[in-house]
Write an enzyme that holds these catalytic residues in place. Structure first.
Site, PDB file in Angstrom:
ATOM      1  N   LYS A  95       0.764  -1.199  -0.013  1.00  0.00           N
ATOM      2  CA  LYS A  95       0.053  -0.047   0.098  1.00  0.00           C
ATOM      3  C   LYS A  95       0.859   1.388   0.076  1.00  0.00           C
ATOM      4  O   LYS A  95       0.537   2.340  -0.490  1.00  0.00           O
ATOM      5  CB  LYS A  95      -1.103  -0.021   1.147  1.00  0.00           C
ATOM      6  CG  LYS A  95      -2.092  -0.872   1.119  1.00  0.00           C
ATOM      7  CD  LYS A  95      -3.264  -0.608   1.670  1.00  0.00           C
ATOM      8  CE  LYS A  95      -4.454  -1.514   1.283  1.00  0.00           C
ATOM      9  NZ  LYS A  95      -4.333  -2.915   1.714  1.00  0.00           N
ATOM     10  N   GLU A 117      -9.954   5.872   4.337  1.00  0.00           N
ATOM     11  CA  GLU A 117     -10.481   4.583   5.248  1.00  0.00           C
ATOM     12  C   GLU A 117      -9.355   3.566   5.160  1.00  0.00           C
ATOM     13  O   GLU A 117      -8.600   3.814   4.638  1.00  0.00           O
ATOM     14  CB  GLU A 117     -11.826   4.084   4.543  1.00  0.00           C
ATOM     15  CG  GLU A 117     -11.451   3.170   3.456  1.00  0.00           C
ATOM     16  CD  GLU A 117     -10.808   3.688   2.000  1.00  0.00           C
ATOM     17  OE1 GLU A 117     -11.028   5.089   1.991  1.00  0.00           O
ATOM     18  OE2 GLU A 117     -10.183   3.016   1.382  1.00  0.00           O
ATOM     19  N   SER A 387       1.456  -9.762  -0.982  1.00  0.00           N
ATOM     20  CA  SER A 387       1.182  -8.426  -0.739  1.00  0.00           C
ATOM     21  C   SER A 387       1.540  -7.856   0.534  1.00  0.00           C
ATOM     22  O   SER A 387       1.983  -6.601   0.502  1.00  0.00           O
ATOM     23  CB  SER A 387      -0.350  -8.000  -1.093  1.00  0.00           C
ATOM     24  OG  SER A 387      -1.099  -9.117  -0.395  1.00  0.00           O
TER      25      SER A 387
HETATM   26  C1  LIG Z   1      -5.388  -4.115   1.891  1.00  0.00           C
HETATM   27  C2  LIG Z   1      -4.438  -5.325   1.317  1.00  0.00           C
HETATM   28  C3  LIG Z   1      -5.052  -6.257   0.570  1.00  0.00           C
HETATM   29  C4  LIG Z   1      -6.219  -6.002  -0.533  1.00  0.00           C
HETATM   30  O1  LIG Z   1      -6.189  -4.774  -1.092  1.00  0.00           O
HETATM   31  P1  LIG Z   1      -6.048  -4.813  -2.617  1.00  0.00           P
HETATM   32  O2  LIG Z   1      -6.425  -3.221  -3.111  1.00  0.00           O
HETATM   33  O3  LIG Z   1      -7.065  -5.766  -3.349  1.00  0.00           O
HETATM   34  O4  LIG Z   1      -4.761  -5.208  -2.985  1.00  0.00           O
HETATM   35  C5  LIG Z   1      -3.851  -7.309   0.186  1.00  0.00           C
HETATM   36  N1  LIG Z   1      -3.303  -7.653   0.805  1.00  0.00           N
HETATM   37  C6  LIG Z   1      -2.582  -6.633   1.907  1.00  0.00           C
HETATM   38  C7  LIG Z   1      -1.302  -7.096   2.506  1.00  0.00           C
HETATM   39  C8  LIG Z   1      -3.415  -5.759   2.063  1.00  0.00           C
HETATM   40  O5  LIG Z   1      -3.014  -4.926   3.203  1.00  0.00           O
END
Ligand SMILES: *Cc1c(COP(=O)(O)O)cnc(C)c1O
Length: 405
Positions: A95, A117, A387
């Site tokens: 993010k 948010e 992610s």
């Molecule tokens: C917020 C988040 C997501 C989901 O958000 P996307 O916009 O779909 O990427 C996925 N993995 C992590 C670690 C997150 O913090």
């Protein structure tokens, strides 16, 4: 000559086919137009591009590594499993890639305050970090359910100097947090900037956030070729709003022989008994509709309103999905599949115990899918976008599932 995909989509009104757009009140439409114009200016400005490059390298620690998961690959005895390590990006998830970009854009526009948010708290932490870096005010709206579940991230936001606003109506999770943050933004759209946390919301946000996340795919592709001499056969990412998935997919869209698979949360349901309210698999089970200012595929209740949703992963708990995902899925360029809470938690423990990496429960969904299909794909290579890291989830996991022994 063919226009490159990323230049062609979205069109100037923010549409990916019939999905996207900006369905917002007049005041917001005006702000969105200004944001779009400012973005188009700085996206071509060498000074801005260089500053963003410097931030990524010196502050975020990019490029994040690509890792060949040798123990998992051996155990599942099929496809090679490779992880793009966004868990090692500063603040522990992908993010920050879009937050630093959005904050830089807001600063350029002369805004004073960043509003957003947050679900799992990762977007809030990333934005609070960006606000501290740029010396801006920051206000984060978060559902009370998530505040309880993701307490370490709430503490981090407050230490970073952000104001955390608890949201106590409805299901008290991500959707209500968006409603609440949007209302706060509406009260002062001139001085504040609503930094949307995924490839959702009105145009130009799905485009801006995708472009800022594109770096993940660019790095991963180059690293993959350097490491293996080949392209991956499949790229897998979890899909909440869809930003980490768009980030990595966007570098492979024109390589049509690479399968792009988005994984949605099936929550407490299982594949033979899917119940509305018990999952958040919008693309898999939703239909066309508008919420939060854009047209996409969403889960609706019997009144046509956004349905209540559930996933063990707070960051995937959203009843719609980015319009670009809706489009790419509708033309068959991407596939979607689902993983439920139980499978995600199993993958969480598997990666922790076998490779020494504690993944976010969100990312565990993508990993779980890779582990499920790997045995049948011998000789192939799967690239998983990891992610985020799971530090934020450990108390919740241990309380509900023990230590996975
Ligand atoms: C917020 C988040 C997501 C989901 O958000 P996307 O916009 O779909 O990427 C996925 N993995 C992590 C670690 C997150 O913090």
């Amino acid at each position: 000559m063919k226009t490159p995909y990323l230049k062609e989509f979205p069109n100037k009104d923010g549409f990916f086919g019939k999905f996207g757009g900006a369905f917002v009140p007049e005041v917001i439409a005006k702000q969105m137009k200004e944001i779009n114009e400012a973005y188009n200016l700085i996206a071509q400005n060498a000074e801005f591009i260089n500053e963003l490059r410097k931030i990524r390298k010196d502050f975020q620690g990019r490029p994040t590594p690509l890792y060949f998961a040798k123990n998992l690959t051996k155990k599942y005895n099929g496809a090679g499993i490779y992880l793009k390590r966004e868990d090692l990006n500063h603040t522990g998830a992908h993010k920050l890639n879009h937050c630093m970009g959005e904050a830089l854009l807001a600063k350029f526009m002369g805004k004073k305050k960043l509003i957003a948010e947050t679900g799992a708290g990762q977007h809030g932490v990333a934005l609070a970090t960006a606000a501290a870096y740029f010396g801006m005010e920051c206000e984060i709206h978060m559902g009370e359910v998530d505040i309880k579940k993701e307490h370490p991230n709430v503490t981090r936001m407050r230490i970073l100097g952000a104001k955390v606003v608890p949201v106590s109506f409805g299901a008290k999770t991500l959707k209500e947090a968006v409603d609440s943050a949007f209302e706060a933004y509406l009260s002062d759209p001139i001085n504040s900037f609503y930094a949307i946390g995924s490839v959702v919301g009105p145009h130009p946000f799905p485009k801006i956030v995708r472009d800022f996340q594109h770096i993940v795919g660019i790095e991963a592709k180059e690293q993959f070729i350097t490491m293996t001499g080949e392209m991956p056969d499949m790229v897998v990412a979890c899909v909440g709003g869809g930003s980490n998935a768009m980030g990595i997919f966007s570098a492979f869209i024109e390589d049509s022989y690479v399968d792009l698979v988005g994984i949605e949360p099936l929550g407490r349901s299982n594949i033979n008994n899917v119940k509305l309210g018990e999952h958040a698999a919008s693309l898999s089970y939703g239909s066309e509709g508008q919420m939060h200012g854009f047209n996409s595929i969403m889960l609706k209740d019997n009144k046509g309103e956004p349905a209540s949703v559930h996933s063990v992963a707070s960051g995937l708990d959203y009843p719609s999905v980015g319009p670009e995902h809706a489009y790419l899925h509708s033309i068959g360029r991407t596939k979607v599949d689902v993983i439920n809470d139980k499978e995600a938690i199993e993958a969480f423990f598997t990666l922790s115990k076998m490779e020494g990496i504690i993944p976010a429960i969100e990312s565990s969904h993508a990993l779980a899918y890779a582990l499920k299909v790997a045995p049948d794909l011998k000789g192939k290579k799967i690239l998983v976008n990891l992610s985020g890291r799971g530090d934020k989830d450990i108390d919740f996991v241990v309380e509900n599932y023990g230590y996975g022994d």
